[in-house]
Scaffold this motif. Structure first.
Motif, PDB file in Angstrom:
ATOM      1  N   GLY A  40       0.837  -1.205   0.000  1.00  0.00           N
ATOM      2  CA  GLY A  40       0.000   0.000   0.000  1.00  0.00           C
ATOM      3  C   GLY A  40       0.872   1.256   0.000  1.00  0.00           C
ATOM      4  N   VAL A  41       0.544   2.210  -0.863  1.00  0.00           N
ATOM      5  CA  VAL A  41       1.263   3.489  -0.919  1.00  0.00           C
ATOM      6  C   VAL A  41       0.333   4.639  -0.495  1.00  0.00           C
ATOM      7  CG1 VAL A  41       2.342   5.149  -2.508  1.00  0.00           C
ATOM      8  CG2 VAL A  41       2.910   2.712  -2.670  1.00  0.00           C
ATOM      9  N   HIS A  42      -0.904   4.593  -0.940  1.00  0.00           N
ATOM     10  CA  HIS A  42      -1.904   5.580  -0.511  1.00  0.00           C
ATOM     11  C   HIS A  42      -1.965   5.563   1.015  1.00  0.00           C
ATOM     12  CE1 HIS A  42      -5.771   7.418   0.217  1.00  0.00           C
ATOM     13  NE2 HIS A  42      -5.893   7.717  -1.055  1.00  0.00           N
ATOM     14  N   PRO A  43      -1.870   6.757   1.647  1.00  0.00           N
ATOM     15  CA  PRO A  43      -1.720   6.778   3.110  1.00  0.00           C
ATOM     16  C   PRO A  43      -2.878   6.155   3.883  1.00  0.00           C
ATOM     17  CG  PRO A  43      -1.750   9.020   2.188  1.00  0.00           C
ATOM     18  CD  PRO A  43      -1.796   8.077   1.035  1.00  0.00           C
ATOM     19  N   GLU A  44      -4.036   6.044   3.258  1.00  0.00           N
ATOM     20  CA  GLU A  44      -5.179   5.473   4.001  1.00  0.00           C
ATOM     21  C   GLU A  44      -5.252   3.953   3.902  1.00  0.00           C
ATOM     22  OE1 GLU A  44      -8.648   7.559   2.713  1.00  0.00           O
ATOM     23  OE2 GLU A  44      -8.014   9.394   3.732  1.00  0.00           O
ATOM     24  N   LEU A  45      -4.389   3.359   3.096  1.00  0.00           N
ATOM     25  CA  LEU A  45      -4.496   1.902   2.897  1.00  0.00           C
ATOM     26  C   LEU A  45      -3.886   1.132   4.057  1.00  0.00           C
ATOM     27  CD1 LEU A  45      -3.709   1.570  -0.908  1.00  0.00           C
ATOM     28  CD2 LEU A  45      -5.862   0.962   0.219  1.00  0.00           C
ATOM     29  N   ARG A  46      -4.579   0.078   4.462  1.00  0.00           N
ATOM     30  CA  ARG A  46      -4.112  -0.823   5.517  1.00  0.00           C
ATOM     31  C   ARG A  46      -4.107  -2.246   4.965  1.00  0.00           C
ATOM     32  NH1 ARG A  46      -2.850   3.237   6.763  1.00  0.00           N
ATOM     33  NH2 ARG A  46      -3.441   4.613   8.462  1.00  0.00           N
TER      34      ARG A  46
END
Ligand code: ADE
Length: 227
Positions: A77-83
């Motif tokens: 994950g690169v998008h900061p909201e991805l877990r």
């Protein structure tokens, strides 16, 4: 015919175990499996890791009649909201490791090629619909950044986020996209997040990859009834 491709066994074995009337087509370096999944005629295959394997396998798929390609697997994950466990559906794909900047090209651009390859709107729509059915996860539509590198540092994540606006990092999607684009064949990449591509990525990847691969598989399965 619909083609479903992953890089590793964990990414396709759940689909392969449910393939009916299976017939194997073996070529140097790759075996394609033809059959029916939930009544839909499909080609399923494991392409191996990295862009070269992905491009080779995508070519075999197209030569064997693939008219739409779904890539399923895991990503950092690169998008900061991805877990871990979340899902990315591709808007488009870039090759973040291509660097012809000394000749005046933008980072990621292969000379005489598109700077990124757009996923098919209809496959994206159907993938988003199917992804909403996976419980307790976030679904992000975004750019898939591919390269022959396992990203495992905060600097690496920031580079992909700032330079490419990437949602996730993996090692095959853009190669498949490039091959499909040359033949005008629609594609989409569906990735579940196995790690957040930072300094713990190697540990998280080993721990979560087999578990989260199920989420991407669930999306593919959900797409079959809608295509
Ligand atoms: N696939 C899964 N995690 C990845 C990462 N961190 N970098 C590249 N490919 C990946």
């Amino acid at each position: 015919m619909l083609a479903i491709m992953g890089a590793m066994n964990e990414e396709i074995e759940l689909l392969l175990s449910e393939l009916k009337g299976r017939e194997d087509l073996t070529y140097p370096g790759v075996t394609l499996h033809r059959g029916r999944l939930d009544g839909v005629p499909v080609l399923v295959t494991k392409g191996g890791i990295g862009k070269v394997n992905a491009a080779m396998t995508a070519t075999y798929l197209l030569v064997n009649g693939a008219s739409r390609v779904i890539f399923t697997g895991v990503a950092g994950g690169v998008h900061p909201e991805l877990r871990v466990g979340d899902i990315v559906v591709s808007t488009d794909c870039v090759q973040h490791d291509v660097d012809v900047t000394p000749l005046g090209y933008e980072p990621g651009t292969v000379p005489d090629e598109s700077p990124s390859w757009a996923a098919d709107p209809e496959l994206r729509r159907v993938a988003m619909e199917a992804a909403q059915e996976v419980e307790n996860i976030r679904v992000v539509e975004g750019r898939v950044a591919s390269g022959d590198q396992f990203i495992a540092s905060q600097e690496g994540v920031l580079r992909l986020w700032k330079n490419f606006g990437a949602a996730c990092a993996e090692m095959e999607g853009a190669a498949v996209a490039q091959v499909c684009a040359k033949s005008g064949v629609p594609f989409v990449v569906i990735r579940s997040v196995s790690d957040t591509a930072d300094h713990d990525a190697n540990v998280d990847y080993r721990t979560f990859m087999p578990l989260v691969a199920r989420h991407a598989k669930q999306v593919v399965r959900g797409m079959l009834s809608r295509l």
